[in-house]
Design a protein around this motif. Structure first.
Motif, mmCIF file in Angstrom:
data_model
loop_
_atom_site.group_PDB
_atom_site.id
_atom_site.type_symbol
_atom_site.label_atom_id
_atom_site.label_comp_id
_atom_site.label_asym_id
_atom_site.label_seq_id
_atom_site.Cartn_x
_atom_site.Cartn_y
_atom_site.Cartn_z
ATOM 1 N N THR A 198 32.589 37.483 38.357
ATOM 2 C CA THR A 198 30.869 38.550 37.877
ATOM 3 C C THR A 198 31.865 40.200 37.790
ATOM 4 O OG1 THR A 198 30.255 39.055 39.322
ATOM 5 C CG2 THR A 198 29.539 37.168 37.991
ATOM 6 N N THR A 199 33.424 40.222 38.564
ATOM 7 C CA THR A 199 33.648 41.717 38.660
ATOM 8 C C THR A 199 34.801 42.018 37.440
ATOM 9 O OG1 THR A 199 34.948 41.021 40.069
ATOM 10 C CG2 THR A 199 33.036 41.513 40.806
ATOM 11 N N PHE A 200 35.244 40.068 36.411
ATOM 12 C CA PHE A 200 36.275 40.189 35.718
ATOM 13 C C PHE A 200 36.301 39.519 34.580
ATOM 14 C CE2 PHE A 200 40.453 39.082 33.430
ATOM 15 C CZ PHE A 200 40.776 40.462 33.913
ATOM 16 N N PHE A 201 34.900 40.032 33.574
ATOM 17 C CA PHE A 201 34.964 39.035 32.606
ATOM 18 C C PHE A 201 34.924 39.552 31.380
ATOM 19 C CE2 PHE A 201 31.484 41.314 33.775
ATOM 20 C CZ PHE A 201 31.331 41.382 32.875
ATOM 21 N N HIS A 202 35.568 39.134 29.917
ATOM 22 C CA HIS A 202 35.310 39.342 28.266
ATOM 23 C C HIS A 202 34.239 38.588 27.491
ATOM 24 C CE1 HIS A 202 39.377 40.195 30.242
ATOM 25 N NE2 HIS A 202 39.466 41.182 29.799
ATOM 26 N N THR A 203 34.012 37.602 27.891
ATOM 27 C CA THR A 203 32.289 37.297 26.858
ATOM 28 C C THR A 203 30.979 37.186 28.103
ATOM 29 O OG1 THR A 203 32.242 35.014 27.821
ATOM 30 C CG2 THR A 203 33.108 35.537 25.973
ATOM 31 N N PRO A 204 29.769 37.733 27.375
ATOM 32 C CA PRO A 204 29.136 37.897 28.911
ATOM 33 C C PRO A 204 28.559 36.421 29.366
ATOM 34 C CG PRO A 204 29.066 38.248 26.838
ATOM 35 C CD PRO A 204 29.707 37.907 26.071
ATOM 36 N N PHE A 205 27.976 37.033 30.616
ATOM 37 C CA PHE A 205 27.262 35.403 31.168
ATOM 38 C C PHE A 205 25.666 35.498 30.868
ATOM 39 C CE2 PHE A 205 29.151 38.804 33.819
ATOM 40 C CZ PHE A 205 27.612 39.114 34.611
ATOM 41 N N LEU A 206 25.376 34.680 31.719
ATOM 42 C CA LEU A 206 23.495 34.469 31.243
ATOM 43 C C LEU A 206 22.967 36.067 31.730
ATOM 44 C CD1 LEU A 206 22.687 30.906 31.431
ATOM 45 C CD2 LEU A 206 22.626 31.671 29.498
ATOM 46 N N GLY A 207 22.540 36.338 31.876
ATOM 47 C CA GLY A 207 21.716 37.354 31.555
ATOM 48 C C GLY A 207 22.426 38.746 31.889
ATOM 49 N N GLY A 217 35.846 27.195 32.855
ATOM 50 C CA GLY A 217 36.038 27.758 34.515
ATOM 51 C C GLY A 217 37.177 27.656 35.229
ATOM 52 N N THR A 218 38.534 27.230 34.569
ATOM 53 C CA THR A 218 39.692 27.021 34.782
ATOM 54 C C THR A 218 40.378 27.934 34.662
ATOM 55 O OG1 THR A 218 40.498 26.545 32.919
ATOM 56 C CG2 THR A 218 39.400 24.859 33.848
ATOM 57 N N GLY A 219 39.736 28.941 34.416
ATOM 58 C CA GLY A 219 40.874 30.173 34.553
ATOM 59 C C GLY A 219 40.935 31.397 36.490
ATOM 60 N N ASN A 220 40.296 30.709 36.677
ATOM 61 C CA ASN A 220 40.122 31.439 38.746
ATOM 62 C C ASN A 220 40.308 29.954 39.817
ATOM 63 O OD1 ASN A 220 39.816 33.179 41.250
ATOM 64 N ND2 ASN A 220 38.078 33.113 40.495
ATOM 65 N N ASN A 221 41.153 30.252 40.547
ATOM 66 C CA ASN A 221 41.740 28.887 40.757
ATOM 67 C C ASN A 221 40.881 29.107 42.437
ATOM 68 O OD1 ASN A 221 42.273 26.814 39.303
ATOM 69 N ND2 ASN A 221 44.339 27.661 39.220
ATOM 70 N N PHE A 222 40.613 30.565 42.923
ATOM 71 C CA PHE A 222 40.421 30.816 43.800
ATOM 72 C C PHE A 222 38.491 30.888 44.668
ATOM 73 C CE2 PHE A 222 44.043 33.333 42.194
ATOM 74 C CZ PHE A 222 45.040 33.211 43.243
ATOM 75 N N PRO A 223 38.695 30.580 46.145
ATOM 76 C CA PRO A 223 37.030 30.001 45.871
ATOM 77 C C PRO A 223 37.059 31.789 46.160
ATOM 78 C CG PRO A 223 38.939 29.927 47.792
ATOM 79 C CD PRO A 223 39.954 30.002 46.952
ATOM 80 N N VAL A 224 35.944 32.131 45.368
ATOM 81 C CA VAL A 224 34.913 33.502 45.600
ATOM 82 C C VAL A 224 34.089 32.612 45.352
ATOM 83 C CG1 VAL A 224 36.809 34.670 44.728
ATOM 84 C CG2 VAL A 224 35.222 33.835 42.689
ATOM 85 N N THR A 225 32.430 33.408 45.606
ATOM 86 C CA THR A 225 31.366 33.237 45.780
ATOM 87 C C THR A 225 30.851 33.639 44.025
ATOM 88 O OG1 THR A 225 30.367 35.478 46.433
ATOM 89 C CG2 THR A 225 30.885 33.552 47.500
ATOM 90 N N ASN A 226 31.326 34.528 43.416
ATOM 91 C CA ASN A 226 30.714 34.639 41.898
ATOM 92 C C ASN A 226 31.286 34.145 41.533
ATOM 93 O OD1 ASN A 226 33.202 36.307 42.496
ATOM 94 N ND2 ASN A 226 32.507 38.478 42.034
ATOM 95 N N GLN A 227 32.422 33.442 41.671
ATOM 96 C CA GLN A 227 33.157 32.515 40.036
ATOM 97 C C GLN A 227 32.609 32.238 38.462
ATOM 98 O OE1 GLN A 227 35.678 30.135 41.751
ATOM 99 N NE2 GLN A 227 35.930 28.846 39.326
ATOM 100 N N LEU A 228 33.030 32.596 37.710
ATOM 101 C CA LEU A 228 31.967 32.133 36.208
ATOM 102 C C LEU A 228 32.789 31.111 35.804
ATOM 103 C CD1 LEU A 228 31.822 35.483 34.866
ATOM 104 C CD2 LEU A 228 30.159 34.127 35.815
ATOM 105 N N GLU A 229 32.230 29.720 35.528
ATOM 106 C CA GLU A 229 32.325 28.084 35.293
ATOM 107 C C GLU A 229 31.438 28.050 34.562
ATOM 108 O OE1 GLU A 229 33.784 25.163 37.505
ATOM 109 O OE2 GLU A 229 32.603 26.565 39.194
ATOM 110 N N ASN A 230 32.119 27.456 33.060
ATOM 111 C CA ASN A 230 30.651 26.998 31.547
ATOM 112 C C ASN A 230 30.312 28.503 31.416
ATOM 113 O OD1 ASN A 230 32.384 24.686 32.274
ATOM 114 N ND2 ASN A 230 30.662 23.287 33.612
ATOM 115 N N ASP A 231 30.571 29.920 31.498
ATOM 116 C CA ASP A 231 29.671 29.887 30.960
ATOM 117 C C ASP A 231 29.515 30.843 29.341
ATOM 118 O OD1 ASP A 231 32.114 31.234 32.507
ATOM 119 O OD2 ASP A 231 32.383 32.705 30.701
ATOM 120 N N PHE A 232 30.798 30.056 28.692
ATOM 121 C CA PHE A 232 31.055 30.102 27.233
ATOM 122 C C PHE A 232 30.162 29.174 26.160
ATOM 123 C CE2 PHE A 232 31.919 29.266 22.759
ATOM 124 C CZ PHE A 232 32.505 30.628 22.192
#
Length: 383
Positions: free
Chosen positions: A351-360, A75-90
């Motif tokens: 959820t608009t920039f990622f390289h491993t799948p998130f839940l779902g 969850g440290t890859g994006n330091n900007f406040p966005v509503t669709n941020q991915l954290e701990n998804d791995f």
């Protein structure tokens, strides 16, 4: 007319054959890693024991399988406040921590020395950054750090002239030498704070000035000479180790994908200045990933055997995982018989920039199937 049609059909047949990636994949190939010996000399002559132990750990791990990881997976890859941020998804998807956890020093060059309206002061940034690394280390992940160095001329482009001669400016007597030294001093403050709960140094696979054979960074081809790049690499080691007493880094040399052995070695700074060999190969959806990855890993493996060095697929991925079977049908086929020590996918931001799948995500089950392969190692597999 018949001859023209036959020639056309022949060309189409050749084109299809050349673009069938499975033609270059040998399903019967076996992974038999050569035995690499711990070197007597490292890039840092005063390398500490924890970093030497990491090299031995990688040797042992390579004989077992391929350490798998991701850039900034906590969850440290994006330091900007966005509503669709991915954290701990791995961890949510894998049920384990990555064997390799990547971080980047890019923002260190943008932090102010004094109070301002910038999001983080330098000390606060360093504390946040080191806390994330310590957590990853405690979770059993091996740490790798890259550095997307910001251009002291500002946010220009390769075509506006702002990339030209920046590397020359970083060298002794250059116009950006003081900036370069100051940034290394900041990085050293951070790297020297990487200490675990027992007071032991946390070792790092350090990958500076990467993808130097591309034309998209100011240290890339066309913006400096080969000798200037080599001098920059050597200066980086010397200044960090001798001037700032940073002794927990194994230095990783990692070009972008190459066409030949000579291209891989074109900017090579010398055996005495490199600890680990790497290569970055992404899937650009051009139907060439598997072929390119197989050929590049073969090139680097041959060089690594000659030089008695470990090697890795230091960056890879398919942005937004638009192919649901990519992990088993592309990535796994590319690495399954290779002697790489580790492979690292790029980061998940949102959820608009990622390289491993998130839940779902539709590729979630395929990712899990990939992680269950015998050769693929996560954190719990390398403890």
């Amino acid at each position: 007319m018949k001859t023209s049609i036959l020639n056309l059909l022949l060309l189409v047949s050749i084109f299809i054959s050349c673009n069938n990636q499975d033609d270059f994949f040998n399903p019967n190939a076996e992974r038999i890693p050569p035995v690499i010996n711990v070197p007597t000399n490292f890039a840092d002559p005063n390398l500490n024991e924890q970093a030497k132990d990491l090299y031995q750990r990688l040797i042992n791990t390579t004989q077992k399988g391929i350490a798998f990881g991701q850039q900034q997976p906590f969850g440290t890859g994006n330091n900007f406040p966005v509503t669709n941020q991915l954290e701990n998804d791995f961890f949510e998807v894998a049920g384990d921590y990555p064997a390799i956890a990547g971080f980047d020093l890019e923002l260190i060059g943008l932090q102010p020395d004094t109070d301002s309206n910038v999001a983080f002061l330098l000390d606060e940034f360093i504390d946040q950054f080191t806390a994330a690394i310590k957590k990853a280390h405690e979770n059993g992940s091996i740490i790798t750090i890259s550095w997307h160095h910001t251009n002291p001329r500002g946010f220009g482009t390769p075509n506006d002239g702002s990339f030209n001669n920046v590397v020359k400016g970083f060298l002794e007597g250059g116009e950006f030498r003081e900036v370069y030294i100051r940034r290394l001093a900041r990085a050293a403050r951070l790297l020297n704070k990487l200490v675990d709960a027992n007071g032991n140094s946390i070792p790092v696979l350090f990958r500076p000035w990467h993808e130097m054979n591309g034309d998209f960074f100011f240290w890339g081809e066309g913006f400096r000479t080969t000798q200037e790049y080599i001098q920059l690499w050597q200066d980086t080691i010397q200044i960090l180790s001798e001037d700032f007493n940073v002794h927990n880094l194994l230095y990783v040399y990692a070009p972008n994908f190459v066409a030949s052995r000579s291209e891989y070695l074109r900017n090579y700074p010398g055996d005495q200045f490199v600890d680990v060999l790497g290569i970055d190969v992404y899937d650009f959806r051009n139907r060439r990933f598997l072929t390119t990855a197989l050929k590049n890993l073969e090139i680097v493996e041959n060089i690594s055997i000659e030089k008695n060095k470990l090697f890795a697929l230091t960056e890879t991925g398919l942005t937004n995982v638009v192919q649901n079977t990519w992990f088993t049908e592309s990535l796994y086929k590319a690495i399954r018989a290779s002697s790489i020590s580790y492979v690292m996918l790029w980061r998940n931001d949102m959820t608009t920039f990622f390289h491993t799948p998130f839940l779902g995500h539709p590729a979630e089950s395929n990712f899990k199937e990939f992680l269950e392969k015998e050769e693929i190692l996560l954190s719990s597999d390398i403890l």
